[in-house]
Write a protein that holds these residues in place. Structure first.
Motif, PDB file in Angstrom:
ATOM      1  N   ASP A 117      -0.080   3.105  -3.946  1.00  0.00           N
ATOM      2  CA  ASP A 117      -0.343   4.546  -3.948  1.00  0.00           C
ATOM      3  C   ASP A 117      -1.563   4.875  -3.100  1.00  0.00           C
ATOM      4  OD1 ASP A 117       1.791   5.207  -5.567  1.00  0.00           O
ATOM      5  OD2 ASP A 117       0.633   5.206  -7.422  1.00  0.00           O
ATOM      6  N   ILE A 118      -2.525   3.957  -3.080  1.00  0.00           N
ATOM      7  CA  ILE A 118      -3.716   4.152  -2.254  1.00  0.00           C
ATOM      8  C   ILE A 118      -3.401   3.856  -0.794  1.00  0.00           C
ATOM      9  CG2 ILE A 118      -6.079   3.380  -1.832  1.00  0.00           C
ATOM     10  CD1 ILE A 118      -6.232   2.614  -4.818  1.00  0.00           C
ATOM     11  N   ALA A 119      -2.876   2.672  -0.524  1.00  0.00           N
ATOM     12  CA  ALA A 119      -2.704   2.206   0.854  1.00  0.00           C
ATOM     13  C   ALA A 119      -1.770   3.101   1.665  1.00  0.00           C
ATOM     14  CB  ALA A 119      -2.177   0.775   0.853  1.00  0.00           C
ATOM     15  N   LEU A 120      -0.698   3.595   1.035  1.00  0.00           N
ATOM     16  CA  LEU A 120       0.288   4.365   1.788  1.00  0.00           C
ATOM     17  C   LEU A 120      -0.217   5.747   2.184  1.00  0.00           C
ATOM     18  CD1 LEU A 120       2.112   2.012   0.970  1.00  0.00           C
ATOM     19  CD2 LEU A 120       3.962   3.671   0.635  1.00  0.00           C
ATOM     20  N   TYR A 121      -1.345   6.157   1.637  1.00  0.00           N
ATOM     21  CA  TYR A 121      -1.960   7.410   2.063  1.00  0.00           C
ATOM     22  C   TYR A 121      -2.823   7.232   3.322  1.00  0.00           C
ATOM     23  CZ  TYR A 121      -0.802  10.538  -1.855  1.00  0.00           C
ATOM     24  OH  TYR A 121      -0.158  11.371  -2.749  1.00  0.00           O
ATOM     25  N   ALA A 122      -3.118   5.991   3.705  1.00  0.00           N
ATOM     26  CA  ALA A 122      -3.949   5.768   4.882  1.00  0.00           C
ATOM     27  C   ALA A 122      -3.160   6.073   6.153  1.00  0.00           C
ATOM     28  CB  ALA A 122      -4.456   4.327   4.907  1.00  0.00           C
TER      29      ALA A 122
END
Length: 341
Positions: A180-185
């Protein structure tokens, strides 16, 4: 940062460089990076570095993580020295998901185990409140659930909504809530052997950020989420989820090369390019995807199967519940960290 990038032609300068800078003779921003519980923050040259710092717990997500991440991203966004923001993790992996051990094993009346002085006390982020809302014997209020999870999403989405470009460097593992964090980068670079995926779709979870289809397309996103399978960093590169997937030994060097190239660009150009390209994601409905996915994530934890998983975690421990979930798929590996949510 090379000399010609820092002291070259006027168009290569940072916002703070040169006598004609809007920030000429103004003090540098105050360093507040030492106050975080779950991560560290530092600026080196034109790069802001946000590093998850709970290595002993697989950098698992706590109540503090989204708030601190959003605050650190805002620091970098406001700092006129910073051109690009890097997010990474210390230890054996990027992020193993939510720290669900305490919840999974103490959600059945063990309220005395909760820290009364927690700053979330008395809010929708209060662990006791959320534990009560997950009691199978009581009514579930979906909006109390949504009020919590949407705020986690809001913190993670700061990587997408930041004015400046964001890069996620993945190694070891990036699973469940970690994705959920990484795919927002804006850019993902990972070691070729990184484990990436969302196993909780097998029971008790839907990716609340809702970014998988936007990053991979419909079929490949479904291939992963309809099975809970993970992919390697190399496959992530082949599928277009990551821009590069070098061998683990080369990850740091390749990441620094990418950051260096981005940091050579003027900040205003970086901002305009990101805003222009993000408009396509907004047109695709990323905000709507996150809302729908967050609602279904809550529902998935309140099905008959979800309650059975929670009951198993309460009785035998979260590790045992995850083993029961994953062993039929043949990919359960006893992990050092009891995180996965």
């Amino acid at each position: 940062m090379s000399d010609n990038a820092t002291h070259g032609a006027a168009w290569t300068r940072s916002w703070t460089e040169g006598d004609d800078s809007l920030f000429a003779k103004r003090p540098a921003p105050v360093d507040r990076g030492s106050r975080y519980r779950t991560l560290t923050y530092e600026v080196t040259g034109r790069i802001a570095r946000i590093t998850f710092d709970r290595a002993a717990y697989g950098n698992s997500i706590t109540w503090d993580t989204p708030t601190e991440l959003a605050d650190a991203v805002e620091l970098a966004d406001l700092d006129p020295r910073v051109h690009v923001i890097l997010v990474s993790g210390r230890g054996k992996g990027f992020c193993g998901g939510y720290d669900l051990t305490a919840f999974g094993e103490n959600a059945f009346g063990h309220e005395e185990d909760r820290a009364a002085e927690d700053t979330t006390s008395g809010t929708v982020l209060d662990p006791i409140v959320q534990a009560r809302n997950h009691n199978p014997a009581s009514a579930w209020d979906p909006m109390v659930d949504y009020a919590m999870m949407s705020r986690f999403n809001r913190g993670f989405a700061s990587l997408l909504h930041a004015n400046k470009p964001t890069v996620a460097k993945l190694h070891g593992f990036c699973v469940a809530g970690g994705t959920d964090i990484a795919l927002y980068a804006d850019q993902i670079i990972c070691a070729d052997d990184t484990k990436i995926g969302y196993p909780p779709t097998r029971v008790w979870g839907v990716p609340a950020a809702g970014m998988w289809a936007h990053r991979l397309g419909d079929q490949r996103a479904k291939r992963l989420l309809l099975t809970g399978d993970c992919l390697s960093g190399k496959q992530a590169e082949e599928w277009g989820l990551a821009v590069e997937a070098p061998p683990a030994a080369e990850l740091d060097e390749r990441t620094e090369d990418l950051l260096e190239r981005i940091a050579r660009m003027p900040i205003n150009q970086l901002m305009m390019v990101k805003l222009a390209l993000n408009s396509a994601l907004h047109a695709q409905g990323v905000t709507n995807s996150a809302m729908i996915s967050t609602v279904f994530d809550g529902i998935s934890r309140h099905t008959r199967e979800g309650y059975a998983f929670q009951q198993r975690a309460g009785e035998a421990g979260f590790r045992a519940a995850v083993a029961d979930r994953d062993e039929p798929f043949g990919d359960y590996k006893r992990a050092q960290f009891t995180t996965d949510g």
